[in-house]
Design a protein around this motif. Structure first.
Motif, PDB file in Angstrom:
ATOM      1  N   MET A   1       0.864  -1.316   0.023  1.00  0.00           N
ATOM      2  CA  MET A   1      -0.009  -0.079   0.107  1.00  0.00           C
ATOM      3  C   MET A   1       1.147   1.195  -0.140  1.00  0.00           C
ATOM      4  SD  MET A   1      -2.791   0.973   3.038  1.00  0.00           S
ATOM      5  CE  MET A   1      -3.804   2.153   2.938  1.00  0.00           C
ATOM      6  N   HIS A   2       1.619   1.272   0.864  1.00  0.00           N
ATOM      7  CA  HIS A   2       2.605   2.273   0.862  1.00  0.00           C
ATOM      8  C   HIS A   2       3.499   2.681  -0.399  1.00  0.00           C
ATOM      9  CE1 HIS A   2       5.443   5.236   3.069  1.00  0.00           C
ATOM     10  NE2 HIS A   2       6.456   4.411   2.530  1.00  0.00           N
ATOM     11  N   ILE A   3       4.055   1.690  -0.976  1.00  0.00           N
ATOM     12  CA  ILE A   3       4.670   1.711  -2.148  1.00  0.00           C
ATOM     13  C   ILE A   3       3.847   2.290  -3.501  1.00  0.00           C
ATOM     14  CG2 ILE A   3       5.713   0.467  -4.027  1.00  0.00           C
ATOM     15  CD1 ILE A   3       6.693  -1.379  -1.971  1.00  0.00           C
ATOM     16  N   PHE A   4       2.451   1.683  -3.476  1.00  0.00           N
ATOM     17  CA  PHE A   4       1.651   2.293  -4.288  1.00  0.00           C
ATOM     18  C   PHE A   4       1.303   3.691  -4.127  1.00  0.00           C
ATOM     19  CE2 PHE A   4      -2.730   3.004  -6.301  1.00  0.00           C
ATOM     20  CZ  PHE A   4      -2.696   2.169  -7.248  1.00  0.00           C
ATOM     21  N   LEU A   5       1.118   4.247  -2.927  1.00  0.00           N
ATOM     22  CA  LEU A   5       0.973   5.609  -2.549  1.00  0.00           C
ATOM     23  C   LEU A   5       2.116   6.335  -2.993  1.00  0.00           C
ATOM     24  CD1 LEU A   5      -1.138   5.229   0.724  1.00  0.00           C
ATOM     25  CD2 LEU A   5      -2.154   5.677  -1.726  1.00  0.00           C
TER      26      LEU A   5
ATOM     27  N   THR B   1      -1.478   6.908 -11.036  1.00  0.00           N
ATOM     28  CA  THR B   1      -2.372   8.274 -10.906  1.00  0.00           C
ATOM     29  C   THR B   1      -2.864   8.288  -9.482  1.00  0.00           C
ATOM     30  OG1 THR B   1      -4.594   7.174 -11.616  1.00  0.00           O
ATOM     31  CG2 THR B   1      -3.186   8.130 -13.281  1.00  0.00           C
ATOM     32  N   ILE B   2      -3.343   9.447  -8.918  1.00  0.00           N
ATOM     33  CA  ILE B   2      -4.045   9.579  -7.639  1.00  0.00           C
ATOM     34  C   ILE B   2      -5.554   8.991  -7.833  1.00  0.00           C
ATOM     35  CG2 ILE B   2      -4.916  11.361  -6.087  1.00  0.00           C
ATOM     36  CD1 ILE B   2      -1.904  11.584  -6.038  1.00  0.00           C
ATOM     37  N   LYS B   3      -6.042   9.297  -8.797  1.00  0.00           N
ATOM     38  CA  LYS B   3      -7.301   8.926  -9.039  1.00  0.00           C
ATOM     39  C   LYS B   3      -7.247   7.101  -8.938  1.00  0.00           C
ATOM     40  CE  LYS B   3      -9.733  11.861 -12.067  1.00  0.00           C
ATOM     41  NZ  LYS B   3     -10.853  11.908 -12.888  1.00  0.00           N
ATOM     42  N   ASP B   4      -6.334   6.308  -9.206  1.00  0.00           N
ATOM     43  CA  ASP B   4      -6.209   4.945  -8.943  1.00  0.00           C
ATOM     44  C   ASP B   4      -6.018   4.801  -7.597  1.00  0.00           C
ATOM     45  OD1 ASP B   4      -6.370   4.427 -11.659  1.00  0.00           O
ATOM     46  OD2 ASP B   4      -4.302   4.095 -11.921  1.00  0.00           O
ATOM     47  N   ALA B   5      -5.248   5.616  -7.041  1.00  0.00           N
ATOM     48  CA  ALA B   5      -5.070   5.505  -5.483  1.00  0.00           C
ATOM     49  C   ALA B   5      -6.671   5.576  -4.859  1.00  0.00           C
ATOM     50  CB  ALA B   5      -4.026   6.400  -5.044  1.00  0.00           C
ATOM     51  N   GLU B   6      -7.332   6.557  -5.150  1.00  0.00           N
ATOM     52  CA  GLU B   6      -8.550   6.903  -4.590  1.00  0.00           C
ATOM     53  C   GLU B   6      -9.589   5.955  -4.891  1.00  0.00           C
ATOM     54  OE1 GLU B   6      -9.287  10.963  -5.956  1.00  0.00           O
ATOM     55  OE2 GLU B   6      -8.592  11.874  -4.351  1.00  0.00           O
ATOM     56  N   ALA B   7      -9.465   5.435  -6.126  1.00  0.00           N
ATOM     57  CA  ALA B   7     -10.311   4.087  -6.283  1.00  0.00           C
ATOM     58  C   ALA B   7     -10.254   2.832  -5.194  1.00  0.00           C
ATOM     59  CB  ALA B   7     -10.289   3.519  -7.749  1.00  0.00           C
ATOM     60  N   ILE B   8      -8.832   2.903  -5.135  1.00  0.00           N
ATOM     61  CA  ILE B   8      -8.573   1.595  -4.352  1.00  0.00           C
ATOM     62  C   ILE B   8      -8.745   2.058  -2.568  1.00  0.00           C
ATOM     63  CG2 ILE B   8      -6.870   0.123  -3.354  1.00  0.00           C
ATOM     64  CD1 ILE B   8      -5.718   0.259  -6.428  1.00  0.00           C
ATOM     65  N   TYR B   9      -8.147   2.972  -2.300  1.00  0.00           N
ATOM     66  CA  TYR B   9      -8.027   3.379  -0.855  1.00  0.00           C
ATOM     67  C   TYR B   9      -9.012   4.603  -0.207  1.00  0.00           C
ATOM     68  CZ  TYR B   9      -3.791   0.590  -1.553  1.00  0.00           C
ATOM     69  OH  TYR B   9      -2.934  -0.368  -1.944  1.00  0.00           O
ATOM     70  N   GLY B  10      -9.841   4.842  -1.201  1.00  0.00           N
ATOM     71  CA  GLY B  10     -10.786   6.105  -0.587  1.00  0.00           C
ATOM     72  C   GLY B  10     -10.183   7.543  -0.780  1.00  0.00           C
ATOM     73  N   PRO B  11     -10.841   8.333  -0.455  1.00  0.00           N
ATOM     74  CA  PRO B  11     -10.448   9.914  -0.648  1.00  0.00           C
ATOM     75  C   PRO B  11      -9.146  10.347   0.167  1.00  0.00           C
ATOM     76  CG  PRO B  11     -12.433   9.466   0.809  1.00  0.00           C
ATOM     77  CD  PRO B  11     -12.272   8.230   0.417  1.00  0.00           C
ATOM     78  N   ASN B  12      -8.468  11.207  -0.419  1.00  0.00           N
ATOM     79  CA  ASN B  12      -7.256  11.512  -0.076  1.00  0.00           C
ATOM     80  C   ASN B  12      -6.395  10.409   0.369  1.00  0.00           C
ATOM     81  OD1 ASN B  12      -8.161  14.105  -0.322  1.00  0.00           O
ATOM     82  ND2 ASN B  12      -9.210  14.230   1.338  1.00  0.00           N
ATOM     83  N   PRO B  13      -6.023   9.607  -0.248  1.00  0.00           N
ATOM     84  CA  PRO B  13      -5.201   8.342   0.318  1.00  0.00           C
ATOM     85  C   PRO B  13      -3.735   9.057   0.147  1.00  0.00           C
ATOM     86  CG  PRO B  13      -5.555   8.058  -2.122  1.00  0.00           C
ATOM     87  CD  PRO B  13      -6.546   9.345  -1.367  1.00  0.00           C
ATOM     88  N   CYS B  14      -3.199   9.914  -0.440  1.00  0.00           N
ATOM     89  CA  CYS B  14      -1.931  10.212  -0.194  1.00  0.00           C
ATOM     90  C   CYS B  14      -1.568  11.400   0.452  1.00  0.00           C
ATOM     91  CB  CYS B  14      -1.607  10.824  -1.832  1.00  0.00           C
ATOM     92  SG  CYS B  14      -1.666   9.403  -3.128  1.00  0.00           S
ATOM     93  N   GLU B  15      -2.462  11.555   1.411  1.00  0.00           N
ATOM     94  CA  GLU B  15      -2.357  12.690   2.671  1.00  0.00           C
ATOM     95  C   GLU B  15      -1.061  12.349   3.579  1.00  0.00           C
ATOM     96  OE1 GLU B  15      -4.440  15.126   6.448  1.00  0.00           O
ATOM     97  OE2 GLU B  15      -5.597  13.624   5.010  1.00  0.00           O
ATOM     98  N   LEU B  16      -0.163  13.314   3.505  1.00  0.00           N
ATOM     99  CA  LEU B  16       1.034  12.932   4.296  1.00  0.00           C
ATOM    100  C   LEU B  16       1.007  13.569   5.797  1.00  0.00           C
ATOM    101  CD1 LEU B  16       3.990  13.329   1.595  1.00  0.00           C
ATOM    102  CD2 LEU B  16       3.211  11.143   2.680  1.00  0.00           C
ATOM    103  N   LEU B  17       1.741  12.850   6.782  1.00  0.00           N
ATOM    104  CA  LEU B  17       1.696  13.352   7.942  1.00  0.00           C
ATOM    105  C   LEU B  17       3.176  13.784   8.532  1.00  0.00           C
ATOM    106  CD1 LEU B  17      -1.286  11.374  10.000  1.00  0.00           C
ATOM    107  CD2 LEU B  17      -1.320  13.806   8.896  1.00  0.00           C
ATOM    108  N   THR B  18       3.517  14.804   9.122  1.00  0.00           N
ATOM    109  CA  THR B  18       5.098  14.773   9.680  1.00  0.00           C
ATOM    110  C   THR B  18       5.024  13.899  10.839  1.00  0.00           C
ATOM    111  OG1 THR B  18       4.354  16.388  11.078  1.00  0.00           O
ATOM    112  CG2 THR B  18       4.947  17.304   8.844  1.00  0.00           C
TER     113      THR B  18
ATOM    114  N   PHE C   1       2.029   8.090   5.390  1.00  0.00           N
ATOM    115  CA  PHE C   1       0.917   8.328   4.748  1.00  0.00           C
ATOM    116  C   PHE C   1      -0.543   8.230   5.671  1.00  0.00           C
ATOM    117  CE2 PHE C   1       3.264   7.375   1.084  1.00  0.00           C
ATOM    118  CZ  PHE C   1       2.983   8.270   0.152  1.00  0.00           C
ATOM    119  N   LYS C   2      -1.187   9.008   6.012  1.00  0.00           N
ATOM    120  CA  LYS C   2      -2.234   9.036   6.861  1.00  0.00           C
ATOM    121  C   LYS C   2      -2.851   7.455   6.761  1.00  0.00           C
ATOM    122  CE  LYS C   2      -6.134  11.588   8.862  1.00  0.00           C
ATOM    123  NZ  LYS C   2      -6.831  12.813   8.660  1.00  0.00           N
ATOM    124  N   THR C   3      -3.307   7.426   5.546  1.00  0.00           N
ATOM    125  CA  THR C   3      -4.165   6.057   5.210  1.00  0.00           C
ATOM    126  C   THR C   3      -3.266   4.818   5.939  1.00  0.00           C
ATOM    127  OG1 THR C   3      -5.054   7.280   3.281  1.00  0.00           O
ATOM    128  CG2 THR C   3      -5.291   4.895   3.238  1.00  0.00           C
TER     129      THR C   3
END
Length: 160
Positions: A40-44, A53-70, A136-138
């Motif tokens: 999952m991490h590699i995909f994101l 694409t971000i759309k592919d990530a959203e289709a699999i993991y839901g909205p905002n899957p690439c949100e990063l947290l410090t 990644f928050k997800t």
């Protein structure tokens, strides 16, 4: 298979050290094997870099899957997650994540037959190395749900 390997080690002579070595090697394999969280991490990461694409990530993991947290935001996210669910992990939240980033076996830890960190208990939570360190928050949420929550104690009568 386990019995055969164990009896081979026992017949080699140094039984206690041979068994320790066998157990440590088995645990190392379990700790370092690639997991669904790693994939999952590699995909994101690939979605962020444009390889996917971000759309592919959203289709699999839901909205905002690439949100990063410090690191600090991740600590706060974990603290809030545990507090809302009234879970106790027996250590501080920042310790949970920093211990999870430790290399489980070093030359010294192997010689003492001790595993460092907490990956053996919670599994590894993938993170983005570098400056700044990020999660990644997800992925962090999935790790909490699947690995930390089952190991945590529920606080009875805790104040919210």
């Amino acid at each position: 298979m386990f019995t055969k390997e164990l009896s081979t080690l026992v017949s080699m002579g140094e039984t206690p050290s041979a068994i320790k070595t066998f157990i440590m090697n088995k645990m190392l394999l379990e700790i370092t094997e690639e997991t669904e969280l790693d994939r999952m991490h590699i995909f994101l990461k690939e979605a962020l870099s444009g390889e996917r694409t971000i759309k592919d990530a959203e289709a699999i993991y839901g909205p905002n899957p690439c949100e990063l947290l410090t690191k600090d935001q991740a600590d706060r996210f974990v603290f809030d997650y545990l507090t809302e669910r009234k879970l106790d992990i027996g250590q501080s939240v920042s310790n949970l994540l920093s211990e999870n980033r430790r290399i489980p076996l070093t030359e010294r830890s192997f010689s003492k037959a001790q595993i460092k960190g907490n990956r053996h208990k919670y599994g590894a939570c993938p993170y983005n190395e570098g400056r700044p360190l990020s999660y990644f928050k997800t992925v962090l949420f999935r790790w909490l749900e699947e690995n930390v929550k089952p190991e945590a104690k529920v606080l009875v009568g805790a104040r919210t």
